[in-house]
Design a protein around this motif. Structure first.
Motif, PDB file in Angstrom:
ATOM      1  N   ILE A 191       0.836  -1.205   0.000  1.00 18.72           N
ATOM      2  CA  ILE A 191       0.000   0.000   0.000  1.00 18.72           C
ATOM      3  C   ILE A 191       0.865   1.246   0.000  1.00 18.72           C
ATOM      4  O   ILE A 191       0.582   2.219  -0.711  1.00 18.72           O
ATOM      5  CB  ILE A 191      -0.952  -0.014   1.207  1.00 18.72           C
ATOM      6  N   ARG A 192       1.939   1.238   0.777  1.00 14.69           N
ATOM      7  CA  ARG A 192       2.840   2.393   0.796  1.00 14.69           C
ATOM      8  C   ARG A 192       3.449   2.628  -0.578  1.00 14.69           C
ATOM      9  O   ARG A 192       3.518   3.770  -1.058  1.00 14.69           O
ATOM     10  CB  ARG A 192       3.938   2.173   1.847  1.00 14.69           C
ATOM     11  N   ALA A 193       3.878   1.557  -1.226  1.00  8.88           N
ATOM     12  CA  ALA A 193       4.451   1.684  -2.572  1.00  8.88           C
ATOM     13  C   ALA A 193       3.418   2.198  -3.559  1.00  8.88           C
ATOM     14  O   ALA A 193       3.719   3.039  -4.418  1.00  8.88           O
ATOM     15  CB  ALA A 193       4.994   0.331  -3.025  1.00  8.88           C
ATOM     16  N   TYR A 194       2.199   1.703  -3.451  1.00  9.06           N
ATOM     17  CA  TYR A 194       1.116   2.135  -4.328  1.00  9.06           C
ATOM     18  C   TYR A 194       0.895   3.646  -4.197  1.00  9.06           C
ATOM     19  O   TYR A 194       0.763   4.362  -5.199  1.00  9.06           O
ATOM     20  CB  TYR A 194      -0.155   1.366  -3.978  1.00  9.06           C
ATOM     21  N   CYS A 195       0.870   4.128  -2.970  1.00  8.05           N
ATOM     22  CA  CYS A 195       0.680   5.565  -2.744  1.00  8.05           C
ATOM     23  C   CYS A 195       1.828   6.373  -3.316  1.00  8.05           C
ATOM     24  O   CYS A 195       1.609   7.399  -3.990  1.00  8.05           O
ATOM     25  CB  CYS A 195       0.541   5.848  -1.247  1.00  8.05           C
ATOM     26  N   TYR A 196       3.045   5.932  -3.077  1.00  7.65           N
ATOM     27  CA  TYR A 196       4.191   6.697  -3.569  1.00  7.65           C
ATOM     28  C   TYR A 196       4.285   6.669  -5.094  1.00  7.65           C
ATOM     29  O   TYR A 196       4.778   7.628  -5.700  1.00  7.65           O
ATOM     30  CB  TYR A 196       5.483   6.216  -2.911  1.00  7.65           C
ATOM     31  N   PHE A 197       3.824   5.593  -5.713  1.00 12.43           N
ATOM     32  CA  PHE A 197       3.788   5.583  -7.175  1.00 12.43           C
ATOM     33  C   PHE A 197       2.951   6.752  -7.677  1.00 12.43           C
ATOM     34  O   PHE A 197       3.360   7.483  -8.600  1.00 12.43           O
ATOM     35  CB  PHE A 197       3.227   4.263  -7.696  1.00 12.43           C
ATOM     36  N   TYR A 198       1.782   6.939  -7.104  1.00 10.93           N
ATOM     37  CA  TYR A 198       0.918   8.026  -7.563  1.00 10.93           C
ATOM     38  C   TYR A 198       1.459   9.383  -7.152  1.00 10.93           C
ATOM     39  O   TYR A 198       1.406  10.346  -7.932  1.00 10.93           O
ATOM     40  CB  TYR A 198      -0.511   7.809  -7.058  1.00 10.93           C
ATOM     41  N   MET A 199       2.006   9.483  -5.972  1.00 13.04           N
ATOM     42  CA  MET A 199       2.523  10.779  -5.533  1.00 13.04           C
ATOM     43  C   MET A 199       3.670  11.261  -6.406  1.00 13.04           C
ATOM     44  O   MET A 199       3.707  12.424  -6.807  1.00 13.04           O
ATOM     45  CB  MET A 199       2.948  10.700  -4.062  1.00 13.04           C
ATOM     46  N   ASN A 208       4.305  10.454  -9.457  1.00 14.25           N
ATOM     47  CA  ASN A 208       3.849  10.743 -10.813  1.00 14.25           C
ATOM     48  C   ASN A 208       2.977  11.986 -10.887  1.00 14.25           C
ATOM     49  O   ASN A 208       2.829  12.582 -11.955  1.00 14.25           O
ATOM     50  CB  ASN A 208       3.121   9.529 -11.389  1.00 14.25           C
ATOM     51  N   MET A 209       2.412  12.402  -9.761  1.00 20.79           N
ATOM     52  CA  MET A 209       1.635  13.631  -9.739  1.00 20.79           C
ATOM     53  C   MET A 209       2.490  14.845  -9.395  1.00 20.79           C
ATOM     54  O   MET A 209       2.347  15.903 -10.010  1.00 20.79           O
ATOM     55  CB  MET A 209       0.489  13.498  -8.735  1.00 20.79           C
ATOM     56  N   TRP A 210       3.371  14.698  -8.401  1.00 19.06           N
ATOM     57  CA  TRP A 210       4.112  15.857  -7.893  1.00 19.06           C
ATOM     58  C   TRP A 210       5.620  15.757  -8.088  1.00 19.06           C
ATOM     59  O   TRP A 210       6.338  16.688  -7.749  1.00 19.06           O
ATOM     60  CB  TRP A 210       3.807  16.051  -6.401  1.00 19.06           C
ATOM     61  N   GLY A 211       6.115  14.665  -8.631  1.00 19.61           N
ATOM     62  CA  GLY A 211       7.550  14.551  -8.875  1.00 19.61           C
ATOM     63  C   GLY A 211       8.296  14.178  -7.617  1.00 19.61           C
ATOM     64  O   GLY A 211       8.100  13.108  -7.034  1.00 19.61           O
ATOM     65  N   ASP A 212       9.202  15.051  -7.183  1.00 18.23           N
ATOM     66  CA  ASP A 212       9.967  14.835  -5.959  1.00 18.23           C
ATOM     67  C   ASP A 212       9.059  15.096  -4.758  1.00 18.23           C
ATOM     68  O   ASP A 212       8.459  16.175  -4.647  1.00 18.23           O
ATOM     69  CB  ASP A 212      11.169  15.779  -5.895  1.00 18.23           C
ATOM     70  N   VAL A 213       8.939  14.112  -3.871  1.00 18.05           N
ATOM     71  CA  VAL A 213       8.071  14.255  -2.693  1.00 18.05           C
ATOM     72  C   VAL A 213       8.823  13.730  -1.468  1.00 18.05           C
ATOM     73  O   VAL A 213       9.717  12.890  -1.591  1.00 18.05           O
ATOM     74  CB  VAL A 213       6.748  13.485  -2.858  1.00 18.05           C
ATOM     75  N   PRO A 214       8.468  14.220  -0.282  1.00 11.67           N
ATOM     76  CA  PRO A 214       9.099  13.686   0.932  1.00 11.67           C
ATOM     77  C   PRO A 214       8.827  12.194   1.072  1.00 11.67           C
ATOM     78  O   PRO A 214       7.677  11.748   0.976  1.00 11.67           O
ATOM     79  CB  PRO A 214       8.433  14.479   2.060  1.00 11.67           C
ATOM     80  N   LEU A 215       9.873  11.436   1.293  1.00  9.14           N
ATOM     81  CA  LEU A 215       9.765   9.990   1.453  1.00  9.14           C
ATOM     82  C   LEU A 215       9.677   9.697   2.948  1.00  9.14           C
ATOM     83  O   LEU A 215      10.683   9.614   3.653  1.00  9.14           O
ATOM     84  CB  LEU A 215      10.982   9.314   0.826  1.00  9.14           C
ATOM     85  N   VAL A 216       8.459   9.557   3.441  1.00 14.46           N
ATOM     86  CA  VAL A 216       8.203   9.373   4.870  1.00 14.46           C
ATOM     87  C   VAL A 216       8.043   7.885   5.145  1.00 14.46           C
ATOM     88  O   VAL A 216       7.096   7.263   4.673  1.00 14.46           O
ATOM     89  CB  VAL A 216       6.939  10.141   5.307  1.00 14.46           C
ATOM     90  N   LEU A 217       8.966   7.326   5.922  1.00 12.81           N
ATOM     91  CA  LEU A 217       8.974   5.890   6.196  1.00 12.81           C
ATOM     92  C   LEU A 217       8.841   5.603   7.680  1.00 12.81           C
ATOM     93  O   LEU A 217       9.169   4.507   8.134  1.00 12.81           O
ATOM     94  CB  LEU A 217      10.264   5.258   5.650  1.00 12.81           C
ATOM     95  N   THR A 218       8.357   6.560   8.429  1.00 13.50           N
ATOM     96  CA  THR A 218       8.258   6.427   9.874  1.00 13.50           C
ATOM     97  C   THR A 218       7.055   7.202  10.381  1.00 13.50           C
ATOM     98  O   THR A 218       6.564   8.103   9.691  1.00 13.50           O
ATOM     99  CB  THR A 218       9.536   6.952  10.551  1.00 13.50           C
ATOM    100  N   THR A 219       6.602   6.880  11.578  1.00 13.09           N
ATOM    101  CA  THR A 219       5.556   7.668  12.221  1.00 13.09           C
ATOM    102  C   THR A 219       6.146   8.711  13.157  1.00 13.09           C
ATOM    103  O   THR A 219       5.403   9.456  13.792  1.00 13.09           O
ATOM    104  CB  THR A 219       4.606   6.759  13.029  1.00 13.09           C
ATOM    105  N   ASP A 220       7.466   8.757  13.241  1.00 14.05           N
ATOM    106  CA  ASP A 220       8.150   9.727  14.107  1.00 14.05           C
ATOM    107  C   ASP A 220       8.052  11.108  13.460  1.00 14.05           C
ATOM    108  O   ASP A 220       8.745  11.409  12.493  1.00 14.05           O
ATOM    109  CB  ASP A 220       9.612   9.323  14.287  1.00 14.05           C
ATOM    110  N   VAL A 221       7.197  11.969  14.034  1.00 13.61           N
ATOM    111  CA  VAL A 221       6.971  13.269  13.420  1.00 13.61           C
ATOM    112  C   VAL A 221       8.200  14.159  13.487  1.00 13.61           C
ATOM    113  O   VAL A 221       8.360  15.077  12.674  1.00 13.61           O
ATOM    114  CB  VAL A 221       5.769  13.980  14.070  1.00 13.61           C
ATOM    115  N   GLU A 222       9.076  13.934  14.440  1.00 10.94           N
ATOM    116  CA  GLU A 222      10.282  14.750  14.524  1.00 10.94           C
ATOM    117  C   GLU A 222      11.219  14.483  13.349  1.00 10.94           C
ATOM    118  O   GLU A 222      12.066  15.300  13.021  1.00 10.94           O
ATOM    119  CB  GLU A 222      10.992  14.494  15.863  1.00 10.94           C
ATOM    120  N   LYS A 223      11.065  13.327  12.713  1.00 11.82           N
ATOM    121  CA  LYS A 223      11.868  13.005  11.541  1.00 11.82           C
ATOM    122  C   LYS A 223      11.174  13.375  10.237  1.00 11.82           C
ATOM    123  O   LYS A 223      11.824  13.555   9.218  1.00 11.82           O
ATOM    124  CB  LYS A 223      12.198  11.503  11.520  1.00 11.82           C
TER     125      LYS A 223
END
Length: 454
Positions: free
Chosen positions: A144-152, A154-169
């Motif tokens: 599911i994460r990969a599916y979302c990033y595929f669309y992101m 392709n829509m916005w190009g370079d996007v933040p790659l968030v792989l954690t729930t740690d908001v400080e990161k």
């Protein structure tokens, strides 16, 4: 006190990264759970599985995954226009960074990524769960994460790659390059394919509503096609196509015999709408009245094409056609589901990869599977350039109004400028190939730069 203030700043920035500015919206995604609450959720198989299943339900509950993902890319390409033929910011390609629908897509994708990350972390840390099931669930979340990033990407190009729930990161994360995003997508899908179930027997009544190994392979085929990795694209597509005991093309298209019917043999992954007896696609996005019409109208199809007959409605007194793949409005027959991945795309992916690999005969065979299902004659083309043009046309005919395929095809093949600049109603610039990063996210994060042209 100062540390607490910094922490809350990160949390607030994270929610704005996701585009959540209202109090009600902020409540939809919880602040990362503390250790006790996470341990409760992931201490039994039942609650852990419910958490993973909830990710799919959250995708069905919003508008990004079942309506906006069809509508906005359809308009920004040469595919859809409003039935009224009035212009808007999407079909003129003048999307402002404050646009609400663009922000909604950004928001819902990042909410889903957050939910997937939360599941991956909780499942990985837990020692109370059945090991084999844990591997399946982690693999689902990675898919599911990969599916979302595929669309992101392709829509916005370079996007933040968030792989954690740690908001400080993650709250002030800069944009990762598209190459980095694609690398993570391939990693997630490759790992998911190893641990996902090989059939639907794990799911209630063998419903095709959660990811299997073949969903990961199908998306890997698409990703490698987009990256120009022809050998890998062909190989991943073939793995799915060769699962003939599970997947086969629908023939004799009718309202009750289509690739959008629940659990049909062509569907690889579908998303149900909980207890609703209709699809959003059939009831709201592409209703019988026809909110949108195909820009090319009847000229898109050859005479006798079964897809025109079964998947469109004529607009009286015009040459336009309204997309009508989903018949399920506010009734119960036929029973359909939003179909995320289906077999026809895999034949078209393999056909294109085979042309690039100089396998003309194999490409013809795959194209003819699609054409013959539509009651069209087999192709005798042998010229590679002509075959690629035919594949592009068959993709347009087969996948219209589905998940932005036409928009992405124009961009990945380098044809967006040529095709879209020729449409007089568009105010086209090359920079329009990417959507703007939403204003709420950028206001919260000084490291989140804007795409060129906005």
């Amino acid at each position: 006190m100062k540390n607490n203030s910094i922490k809350y700043t990160y949390i607030f920035s994270f929610f704005l990264l996701m585009g959540l500015t209202g109090c009600d919206e902020m409540l939809e995604v919880e602040i990362p759970k503390n250790q006790l609450s996470s341990s409760v959720i992931f201490e039994s198989d039942n609650t852990a599985e419910a958490t993973v299943n909830g990710i799919y339900q959250s995708m069905a509950a919003g508008t990004a995954f079942n309506s906006l993902i069809h509508q906005i890319p359809g308009e920004t390409s040469d595919e859809l226009i409003l039935r009224t033929q009035l212009t808007d910011v999407y079909n003129t390609n003048e999307i402002p960074d404050i646009d609400g629908s663009n922000n909604t897509m950004w928001t819902e994708f990042y909410k889903t990524v957050y939910n997937a990350n939360n599941a991956i972390e909780g499942l990985t840390k837990s020692s109370a769960l059945t090991p084999a099931k844990t591997l399946n669930w982690i693999a689902e979340a990675k898919f599911i994460r990969a599916y979302c990033y595929f669309y992101m990407t392709n829509m916005w190009g370079d996007v933040p790659l968030v792989l954690t729930t740690d908001v400080e990161k993650s709250a002030l994360a800069p944009r990762n390059t598209q190459s980095e995003v694609y690398a993570q997508i391939i990693t997630d899908l490759t790992e998911a394919a190893k641990d996902l179930p090989v059939n639907y027997s794990n799911y209630a009544s063998n419903q095709r509503i959660r990811a299997t190994k073949w969903a990961a392979e199908a998306l890997l085929a698409r990703v490698n096609l987009y990256l120009g990795n022809w050998t890998q694209a062909e190989a991943h597509a073939a793995l799915v196509i060769n699962e003939t005991g599970t997947y086969k093309m629908i023939t004799g298209l009718t309202a009750s015999n289509s690739p959008f019917i629940a659990d049909n043999t062509e569907s690889i992954l579908q998303i149900p709408y909980n207890i609703r007896a209709f699809t959003y696609e059939g009831s709201s996005v592409f209703p019988a009245a026809g909110k949108y019409i195909l820009r090319k109208g009847t000229s898109l199809f050859e005479n006798g094409d079964a897809r025109r007959t079964n998947w469109t409605d004529p607009v009286a007194g015009t040459a336009f056609l309204a997309p009508r793949k989903y018949k399920n409005a506010f009734g119960t027959t036929p029973v359909e589901r939003s179909t995320v991945l289906r077999l026809a795309e895999l034949y078209l992916i393999r056909a294109e990869a085979r042309v690039k690999l100089n396998n003309v005969t194999g490409a013809q065979q795959d194209i003819n599977v699609i054409r013959n299902r539509a009651l069209l004659s087999s192709t005798a083309l042998t010229n590679p350039a002509s075959l690629l043009d035919l594949i592009a046309l068959e993709r347009e005919r087969e996948l219209f109004s589905e998940f932005g395929h036409r928009w992405f095809d124009l961009k990945r093949t380098g044809k967006a400028d040529q095709v879209l600049s020729a449409i007089t109603s568009k105010i086209w610039a090359s920079t329009d190939s990417l959507y703007p990063i939403p204003d709420p996210a950028r206001r919260a994060n000084p490291f989140l730069t804007q795409n060129s042209g906005y």
